[in-house]
Design an enzyme around this catalytic site. Structure first.
Site, short mmCIF file in Angstrom:
data_model
loop_
_atom_site.label_atom_id
_atom_site.label_comp_id
_atom_site.label_asym_id
_atom_site.label_seq_id
_atom_site.Cartn_x
_atom_site.Cartn_y
_atom_site.Cartn_z
N TYR A 10 76.17 51.82 57.74
CA TYR A 10 77.34 52.25 56.95
C TYR A 10 78.36 52.94 57.86
O TYR A 10 79.56 52.65 57.83
CB TYR A 10 76.89 53.19 55.84
CG TYR A 10 78.02 53.91 55.12
CD1 TYR A 10 78.78 53.26 54.15
CD2 TYR A 10 78.32 55.24 55.42
CE1 TYR A 10 79.82 53.92 53.51
CE2 TYR A 10 79.35 55.91 54.77
CZ TYR A 10 80.09 55.25 53.81
OH TYR A 10 81.12 55.90 53.18
N SER B 115 85.41 57.07 56.49
CA SER B 115 84.45 58.13 56.19
C SER B 115 84.25 59.01 57.42
O SER B 115 84.37 58.52 58.56
CB SER B 115 83.10 57.52 55.81
OG SER B 115 82.10 58.54 55.71
P1 NAP Z 1 81.46 55.07 43.94
O1 NAP Z 1 81.58 56.30 43.11
O2 NAP Z 1 80.12 54.43 44.14
O3 NAP Z 1 82.49 53.98 43.36
C1 NAP Z 1 82.56 52.72 43.99
C2 NAP Z 1 83.68 51.89 43.40
O4 NAP Z 1 83.78 50.69 44.18
C3 NAP Z 1 83.41 51.45 41.96
O5 NAP Z 1 84.65 51.33 41.32
C4 NAP Z 1 82.76 50.07 42.17
O6 NAP Z 1 82.93 49.19 41.05
C5 NAP Z 1 83.57 49.57 43.34
N1 NAP Z 1 82.91 48.51 44.13
C6 NAP Z 1 81.66 48.53 44.67
N2 NAP Z 1 81.45 47.37 45.33
C7 NAP Z 1 82.57 46.62 45.19
C8 NAP Z 1 82.95 45.33 45.61
N3 NAP Z 1 82.13 44.54 46.33
N4 NAP Z 1 84.18 44.87 45.26
C9 NAP Z 1 85.03 45.63 44.53
N5 NAP Z 1 84.72 46.87 44.10
C10 NAP Z 1 83.50 47.35 44.43
O7 NAP Z 1 82.03 55.32 45.43
P2 NAP Z 1 82.96 56.53 46.00
O8 NAP Z 1 82.08 57.64 46.41
O9 NAP Z 1 84.10 56.76 45.10
O10 NAP Z 1 83.45 55.83 47.35
C11 NAP Z 1 84.72 55.20 47.46
C12 NAP Z 1 85.00 54.97 48.94
O11 NAP Z 1 84.97 56.23 49.62
C13 NAP Z 1 83.97 54.08 49.65
O12 NAP Z 1 84.63 53.26 50.58
C14 NAP Z 1 83.08 55.08 50.36
O13 NAP Z 1 82.46 54.53 51.49
C15 NAP Z 1 84.11 56.15 50.74
N6 NAP Z 1 83.51 57.48 51.00
C16 NAP Z 1 82.86 58.17 50.03
C17 NAP Z 1 82.33 59.42 50.32
C18 NAP Z 1 81.59 60.25 49.31
O14 NAP Z 1 80.96 61.27 49.71
N7 NAP Z 1 81.63 59.90 48.03
C19 NAP Z 1 82.46 59.94 51.62
C20 NAP Z 1 83.14 59.20 52.58
C21 NAP Z 1 83.67 57.97 52.26
P3 NAP Z 1 81.77 49.08 39.89
O15 NAP Z 1 81.90 50.32 39.07
O16 NAP Z 1 82.12 47.84 39.15
O17 NAP Z 1 80.46 49.02 40.62
#
Ligand code: NAP
Length: 251
Positions: free
Chosen positions: A160, A146
């Site tokens: 985080y 991130s």
């Molecule tokens: P999201 O929309 O909240 O989706 C999270 C996904 O991870 C869902 O499929 C969830 O499954 C799964 N998950 C959560 N906890 C888990 C666990 N313990 N074991 C296995 N799967 C798990 O998140 P996102 O925004 O797509 O983020 C994805 C990645 O990108 C993360 O690492 C996040 O830190 C990083 N990121 C995101 C952003 C942003 O702005 N969105 C920015 C920088 C980095 P369920 O549906 O079953 O809960």
């Protein structure tokens, strides 16, 4: 090897950035394993969508922060695909907005267990399958870090940000460790991306609040992260390893 024959596991592949990676990978011919933690309906809907587009996918429930779940998940990929070619360590969580002087142990343990230990455990299982040292035929790993690793997320979630700093360091170290074993390891550092993660951390208005501070004056789309990830996984990135790629609109 052509992408059409490769098998891919995306942790947290059922929603948000992970789902965009699964969609694009399936379109490019990868066989896709979609991991999720609890929302089975979202995972099954994505698998159905990929299959109806002519792709191959299956859903695997498992908490990346639980070693038994990780072992079972990789065993399921082995039996379904006969091995693993590429891994995306995408599963990650945030938490409620808090200062460091408010943090409690349970929150810190959950954050580090899922974001850091989960990614390391999955990378371990991937290297055991991909490394030529272990009889594998090589492969690639992309860790989703991130921009928070650079920014520190003060007043929001420094824990985080620190977990993502650990992912950056892990990416560099593992990339060097397996550089002569046919395995490339890179990280993508997304900026502010439009997914449900912000609402899950109690900040449904986060995009509106931060958008103006981004040089491009807009949030990113999950599909824009997926494009960068798919490039890093592909043979076009054959000399790229140990890289931390910012996909953040210059933030
Ligand atoms: P999201 O929309 O909240 O989706 C999270 C996904 O991870 C869902 O499929 C969830 O499954 C799964 N998950 C959560 N906890 C888990 C666990 N313990 N074991 C296995 N799967 C798990 O998140 P996102 O925004 O797509 O983020 C994805 C990645 O990108 C993360 O690492 C996040 O830190 C990083 N990121 C995101 C952003 C942003 O702005 N969105 C920015 C920088 C980095 P369920 O549906 O079953 O809960």
């Amino acid at each position: 090897m052509s992408e059409a024959k490769k098998s891919l596991l995306v942790t947290g592949g059922s929603r948000g950035i992970g789902a965009a990676i699964c969609r694009l990978a399936a379109k490019r011919g990868y066989r896709v394993a979609v991991n999720y933690a609890s929302n089975e309906a979202a995972a099954l809907a994505l698998v159905k969508e990929i299959e109806s587009g002519g792709g191959e996918a299956f859903a695997i429930k498992g908490d990346v922060g639980n070693e038994a779940d990780v072992l079972a998940m990789f065993a399921a990929v082995d039996s379904r695909f006969g091995g693993l070619d590429v891994l995306v360590n995408n599963a990650g969580v945030v938490d409620q907005k808090a200062r460091v002087d408010e943090l409690i142990m349970a929150r810190l343990e959950r954050m580090m267990r899922i974001n850091v230990i989960g990614s390391i455990l999955c990378a371990r299982e991937a290297v055991r399958r991909m490394s030529t040292l272990h009889g594998g035929k090589g492969g690639a790993i992309v860790n989703i870090s991130s921009a928070a690793a650079r920014l520190g997320s003060p007043g929001e979630y420094v824990d985080y940000a620190a977990s993502k700093g650990a992912i950056d360091t892990f990416t560099i170290g593992l990339a060097c460790e397996v550089a002569t074993e046919g395995v490339r390891v890179n990280a993508v550092r997304p900026g502010l991306i439009d997914t449900e993660i912000h609402a899950s951390g109690g900040q449904p208005d986060r995009l509106e609040r931060i958008r103006g501070a981004i040089p491009m004056k807009r949030e990113g789309k999950a599909a824009e992260i997926a494009s960068a990830v798919l490039w890093l996984l592909s043979d076009e990135a054959s000399y790229t390893t140990g890289a931390l790629l910012d996909v953040s609109g210059a933030r």
